[in-house]
Design a protein around this motif. Structure first.
Motif, PDB file in Angstrom:
ATOM      1  N   GLN A 126       1.604 -13.905  20.169  1.00  0.00           N
ATOM      2  CA  GLN A 126       1.366 -13.401  21.526  1.00  0.00           C
ATOM      3  C   GLN A 126       0.060 -12.597  21.599  1.00  0.00           C
ATOM      4  N   GLY A 127      -0.694 -12.567  20.491  1.00  0.00           N
ATOM      5  CA  GLY A 127      -1.955 -11.831  20.471  1.00  0.00           C
ATOM      6  C   GLY A 127      -1.794 -10.335  20.268  1.00  0.00           C
ATOM      7  N   ASP A 128      -0.650  -9.925  19.745  1.00  0.00           N
ATOM      8  CA  ASP A 128      -0.369  -8.506  19.553  1.00  0.00           C
ATOM      9  C   ASP A 128      -0.412  -8.195  18.059  1.00  0.00           C
ATOM     10  N   LEU A 129      -1.446  -7.470  17.618  1.00  0.00           N
ATOM     11  CA  LEU A 129      -1.563  -7.078  16.215  1.00  0.00           C
ATOM     12  C   LEU A 129      -1.113  -5.639  15.978  1.00  0.00           C
ATOM     13  N   GLY A 130      -0.509  -5.037  16.974  1.00  0.00           N
ATOM     14  CA  GLY A 130      -0.052  -3.676  16.822  1.00  0.00           C
ATOM     15  C   GLY A 130      -1.005  -2.666  17.437  1.00  0.00           C
ATOM     16  N   VAL A 131      -0.765  -1.395  17.135  1.00  0.00           N
ATOM     17  CA  VAL A 131      -1.542  -0.281  17.684  1.00  0.00           C
ATOM     18  C   VAL A 131      -2.066   0.564  16.537  1.00  0.00           C
ATOM     19  N   SER A 132      -3.309   1.002  16.652  1.00  0.00           N
ATOM     20  CA  SER A 132      -3.916   1.839  15.622  1.00  0.00           C
ATOM     21  C   SER A 132      -3.185   3.176  15.512  1.00  0.00           C
ATOM     22  N   ILE A 133      -2.896   3.588  14.301  1.00  0.00           N
ATOM     23  CA  ILE A 133      -2.206   4.857  14.087  1.00  0.00           C
ATOM     24  C   ILE A 133      -3.113   6.030  14.420  1.00  0.00           C
TER      25      ILE A 133
ATOM     26  N   ALA B 102      -1.906  -0.617  10.449  1.00  0.00           N
ATOM     27  CA  ALA B 102      -1.957  -1.660  11.475  1.00  0.00           C
ATOM     28  C   ALA B 102      -3.365  -2.250  11.568  1.00  0.00           C
ATOM     29  N   VAL B 103      -4.379  -1.397  11.488  1.00  0.00           N
ATOM     30  CA  VAL B 103      -5.760  -1.870  11.564  1.00  0.00           C
ATOM     31  C   VAL B 103      -6.137  -2.621  10.293  1.00  0.00           C
ATOM     32  N   VAL B 104      -5.739  -2.100   9.136  1.00  0.00           N
ATOM     33  CA  VAL B 104      -6.024  -2.785   7.873  1.00  0.00           C
ATOM     34  C   VAL B 104      -5.407  -4.178   7.882  1.00  0.00           C
ATOM     35  N   GLN B 105      -4.147  -4.252   8.274  1.00  0.00           N
ATOM     36  CA  GLN B 105      -3.443  -5.532   8.323  1.00  0.00           C
ATOM     37  C   GLN B 105      -4.098  -6.492   9.306  1.00  0.00           C
ATOM     38  N   GLY B 106      -4.447  -5.980  10.474  1.00  0.00           N
ATOM     39  CA  GLY B 106      -5.085  -6.826  11.482  1.00  0.00           C
ATOM     40  C   GLY B 106      -6.458  -7.309  11.041  1.00  0.00           C
ATOM     41  N   CYS B 107      -7.241  -6.420  10.432  1.00  0.00           N
ATOM     42  CA  CYS B 107      -8.583  -6.802   9.972  1.00  0.00           C
ATOM     43  C   CYS B 107      -8.522  -7.840   8.864  1.00  0.00           C
TER      44      CYS B 107
ATOM     45  N   ILE C 151       0.850  -1.195   0.000  1.00  0.00           N
ATOM     46  CA  ILE C 151       0.000   0.000   0.000  1.00  0.00           C
ATOM     47  C   ILE C 151       0.886   1.246   0.000  1.00  0.00           C
ATOM     48  N   PRO C 152       0.615   2.194  -0.899  1.00  0.00           N
ATOM     49  CA  PRO C 152       1.434   3.417  -0.924  1.00  0.00           C
ATOM     50  C   PRO C 152       1.339   4.184   0.393  1.00  0.00           C
ATOM     51  N   GLY C 153       2.441   4.830   0.755  1.00  0.00           N
ATOM     52  CA  GLY C 153       2.457   5.643   1.966  1.00  0.00           C
ATOM     53  C   GLY C 153       3.374   5.081   3.028  1.00  0.00           C
ATOM     54  N   ASP C 154       3.612   5.855   4.052  1.00  0.00           N
ATOM     55  CA  ASP C 154       4.515   5.486   5.138  1.00  0.00           C
ATOM     56  C   ASP C 154       3.805   5.732   6.462  1.00  0.00           C
ATOM     57  N   PRO C 155       3.603   4.699   7.280  1.00  0.00           N
ATOM     58  CA  PRO C 155       2.908   4.902   8.552  1.00  0.00           C
ATOM     59  C   PRO C 155       3.581   5.923   9.459  1.00  0.00           C
ATOM     60  N   ALA C 156       4.902   5.955   9.464  1.00  0.00           N
ATOM     61  CA  ALA C 156       5.619   6.882  10.348  1.00  0.00           C
ATOM     62  C   ALA C 156       5.355   8.333   9.948  1.00  0.00           C
ATOM     63  N   SER C 157       5.438   8.620   8.657  1.00  0.00           N
ATOM     64  CA  SER C 157       5.189   9.993   8.212  1.00  0.00           C
ATOM     65  C   SER C 157       3.726  10.380   8.417  1.00  0.00           C
TER      66      SER C 157
END
Length: 314
Positions: free
Chosen positions: A74-81, A280-285, A30-36
């Motif tokens: 471990q049940g950790d899918l990350g945190v929503s941006i 993170a949410v897209v990937q987890g969903c 997916i185009p874009g950078d989560p950090a930016s």
């Protein structure tokens, strides 16, 4: 039966692994950078690179995948941006809303469609058969979003019988919650009835042509007894498989209905995450939907011997 069960379980394991690789790879494309996106356009380079390091985005893709896979176990899918919430609880909360709507829709569709399909097969090429097949073809042909909008316009805006916007949890207020679910559930039911009727009719016709049905007729049994006592169970096997596919598809594909009726379910969460570039949410969903689909169809396969004695005998 044991061999059948083991084969299905062994098939599910590599499928889930392939699904996890596919989801991880697709999200990275997916185009874009989560950090930016998190920092905004005014952030300096130091903060940008520090955040990428903290998120593990500076590592090679293969390393990122195994880190993500380890966190996944471990049940950790990350945190929503966008919200800062853990992804897994966010998904589970929305999934509960989608699941109750989908389960109600599938149960109602089965109760209505299977008898209709069997009746059409029983009266093949008659007026009842032609009417049921015509209706099912019409329902399959209507796009879900258009059907939902027409139901919303007719029963919500014109007649005012049902609430148009919003959502109330059934757990908080059962009566109001059911009223808010009538139109979205009806939309799903009408669409899936068309598919299930055709499958139930086709499978019943196949069974009615078998030798043991001819033998039952030769013994003098009535058509009603033959249909319900001899044909129904075997005819339901292929329909049961289709029910599993429909259930899995609906759990991951209710985004249109939830968007039309403003239902805060999993499908709408995916749409919101895509618009917000919340990777993170897209990937987890996507992963959750894919795993749910695989598990639902695994359960359907394991229960299939209850409807097909030939599989149970293996």
């Amino acid at each position: 039966m044991l061999r059948f069960t083991l084969s299905r379980l062994l098939t599910a394991i590599p499928t889930l692994l392939i699904v996890s690789v596919a989801v991880f790879t697709l999200v990275r494309l997916i185009p874009g950078d989560p950090a930016s996106l998190m920092l905004g356009d005014l952030a300096d380079d130091a903060a940008y690179f520090a955040l990428r390091e903290r998120m593990g985005l500076d590592e090679p893709i293969a390393v990122q995948f195994f880190i993500w896979l380890g966190n996944l176990f471990q049940g950790d899918l990350g945190v929503s941006i966008t919200t800062g919430e853990p992804v897994l609880p966010l998904i589970l909360g929305r999934f509960a809303t989608s699941a109750q709507m989908v389960l109600m829709a599938v149960a109602l569709a089965v109760v209505v469609a299977v008898p209709m399909g069997m009746a059409a097969a029983w009266r093949q090429n008659g007026a009842l058969d032609l009417a049921i097949v015509g209706l099912s073809t019409l329902l399959v042909s209507i796009p879900t979003f258009w059907l939902g909008l027409m139901i919303l316009l007719g029963f919500g805006l014109k007649l005012g019988w049902l609430p148009v916007l919003g959502y109330v949890s059934i757990a908080r207020d059962p009566v109001a919650g059911l009223l808010y679910l009538v139109m979205p559930v009806a939309t799903l039911v009408l669409h899936e009835i068309g598919i299930l009727v055709r499958m139930a009719r086709a499978s019943t016709l196949d069974v009615l042509r078998l030798d043991y049905i001819t033998h039952a007729r030769a013994k003098g049994l009535t058509e009603t007894a033959i249909l319900f006592n001899h044909a129904a169970r075997n005819a339901f096997g292929p329909t049961w498989t289709l029910i599993g596919l429909i259930l899995g598809n609906l759990l991951g594909g209710v985004a249109v209905v939830e968007t039309v009726f403003t239902i805060p379910g999993l499908g709408r969460l995916i749409v919101e995450a895509i618009y917000g570039r919340d990777y993170a949410v897209v990937q987890g969903c996507l992963l959750f939907v894919a795993v749910t689909y695989v598990l639902v169809n695994l359960v359907v396969d394991l229960l299939y011997p209850l409807f097909d004695p030939r599989v149970a005998a293996e």
